[in-house]
Motif scaffolding. Structure first.
Motif, mmCIF file in Angstrom:
data_model
loop_
_atom_site.group_PDB
_atom_site.id
_atom_site.type_symbol
_atom_site.label_atom_id
_atom_site.label_comp_id
_atom_site.label_asym_id
_atom_site.label_seq_id
_atom_site.Cartn_x
_atom_site.Cartn_y
_atom_site.Cartn_z
ATOM 1 N N LYS A 26 -42.648 0.502 -5.541
ATOM 2 C CA LYS A 26 -42.553 0.697 -6.983
ATOM 3 C C LYS A 26 -43.682 -0.071 -7.652
ATOM 4 O O LYS A 26 -43.731 -1.305 -7.602
ATOM 5 C CB LYS A 26 -41.200 0.184 -7.478
ATOM 6 N N ARG A 27 -44.622 0.664 -8.282
ATOM 7 C CA ARG A 27 -45.778 0.062 -8.937
ATOM 8 C C ARG A 27 -45.549 0.097 -10.444
ATOM 9 O O ARG A 27 -45.377 1.164 -11.028
ATOM 10 C CB ARG A 27 -47.057 0.800 -8.557
ATOM 11 N N VAL A 28 -45.530 -1.087 -11.047
ATOM 12 C CA VAL A 28 -45.262 -1.200 -12.476
ATOM 13 C C VAL A 28 -46.541 -1.620 -13.191
ATOM 14 O O VAL A 28 -47.474 -2.173 -12.582
ATOM 15 C CB VAL A 28 -44.138 -2.231 -12.753
ATOM 16 N N GLY A 29 -46.569 -1.362 -14.507
ATOM 17 C CA GLY A 29 -47.719 -1.752 -15.315
ATOM 18 C C GLY A 29 -48.967 -0.951 -15.025
ATOM 19 O O GLY A 29 -50.076 -1.482 -15.065
ATOM 20 N N GLN A 32 -48.398 4.542 -19.077
ATOM 21 C CA GLN A 32 -47.144 5.125 -19.561
ATOM 22 C C GLN A 32 -46.720 6.360 -18.779
ATOM 23 O O GLN A 32 -45.558 6.721 -18.755
ATOM 24 C CB GLN A 32 -47.305 5.493 -21.048
ATOM 25 N N GLY A 33 -47.668 7.013 -18.142
ATOM 26 C CA GLY A 33 -47.321 8.233 -17.430
ATOM 27 C C GLY A 33 -46.418 7.986 -16.232
ATOM 28 O O GLY A 33 -45.685 8.880 -15.796
ATOM 29 N N GLY A 37 -44.886 1.665 -17.312
ATOM 30 C CA GLY A 37 -46.067 1.025 -17.872
ATOM 31 C C GLY A 37 -45.681 0.155 -19.051
ATOM 32 O O GLY A 37 -44.522 0.058 -19.458
ATOM 33 N N GLY A 38 -46.654 -0.511 -19.646
ATOM 34 C CA GLY A 38 -46.407 -1.345 -20.820
ATOM 35 C C GLY A 38 -45.574 -2.562 -20.481
ATOM 36 O O GLY A 38 -46.077 -3.540 -19.938
#
Length: 243
Positions: A26-29, A32-33, A37-38
């Protein structure tokens, strides 16, 4: 004519993980797509969105937590033992059915009692009780954790032998699993050393108990070593004479 389906041969070329056994990280940041994200799935503001130490379990925002609202009574004895009781009439019933056997080469232990269904859980060890002694008629050889005085008298009256051996949790698990590649632990608490060193309890570290057993096959050589090393307390005057 039925067609015969030939199974694919497994080679190093077609080995692959089972479907669903692996997942992508799970890749965060990362915009937004992606949906993370954010704020990276942490929400807008608040203590839980900050880096560093979080909220410890049981914290309720400053009010008195529920664990402090209820009174506490008593304590938990860390040295308490729960024995699995086995009566003599139950042993005799299992022997009559052919579900349990006893001999000098193969004594009754926690493993044989559990595998035969005589007990459903060994807990912290087996304790032989004397209920149904009038129905007991077979000389047996037993290696248990504890045994009552009435059970000892009834078994030895018929020519059988009882030995109470110390088991910690690991030694008891090895006994149930039938493992013999590890040395069984010796008692370390003073109460256990004294209890298993008395002949009236048929302790495995009692010189009188070992003398009565003689050269039976199930007697371990280490028992004599422990009896000589841990039996020093008898010469040191640890137990005060009763007035």
């Amino acid at each position: 004519m039925s067609t015969r389906v030939r199974a694919a041969r497994i080679t190093l070329a077609n080995l692959q993980p089972s479907p669903g056994s692996q997942h992508h990280q799970k890749r965060v940041g990362r915009g937004q797509g992606s949906g993370y994200g954010g704020t990276a799935g942490r929400g807008a503001n608040g203590q839980k969105s900050r880096s560093g130490a979080g909220i410890k379990p049981g914290f309720e925002g400053g009010q008195t937590p529920i664990t402090k609202l209820f009174p506490k009574r008593g304590f938990v004895n860390q040295n308490d033992k729960t024995w699995a009781p086995v009566n003599l009439n139950r042993l005799q019933h299992w022997i009559d059915q052919g579900r349990l056997e006893s001999s000098p080469e193969n004594p009754i232990t926690a493993r044989s009692l559990l595998r035969s269904g005589c007990v459903h859980n060994v807990h912290d060890g087996i304790k032989i009780l004397g209920d149904g002694a009038e129905e007991f008629k077979t000389p047996i050889y037993v290696v248990a954790s504890r045994a009552s005085k009435s059970a000892i008298d009834a078994i030895e009256k018929l020519g059988g032998k009882v030995v109470c051996k110390f088991y910690n949790s690991l030694a008891l698990r090895d006994c149930v699993e039938g493992r013999s590649d590890r040395i069984s632990a010796a008692p370390t608490r003073r109460e256990d050393i004294i209890w298993y060193g008395k002949h009236r309890n048929r302790g495995f570290m009692s010189p009188a108990t070992l003398k009565s057993l003689g050269d039976l096959p199930f007697v371990e050589k280490r028992w004599e070593l422990l009896a000589s090393q841990l039996g020093v307390w008898k010469k040191q005057g640890i137990l005060m004479p009763k007035k």
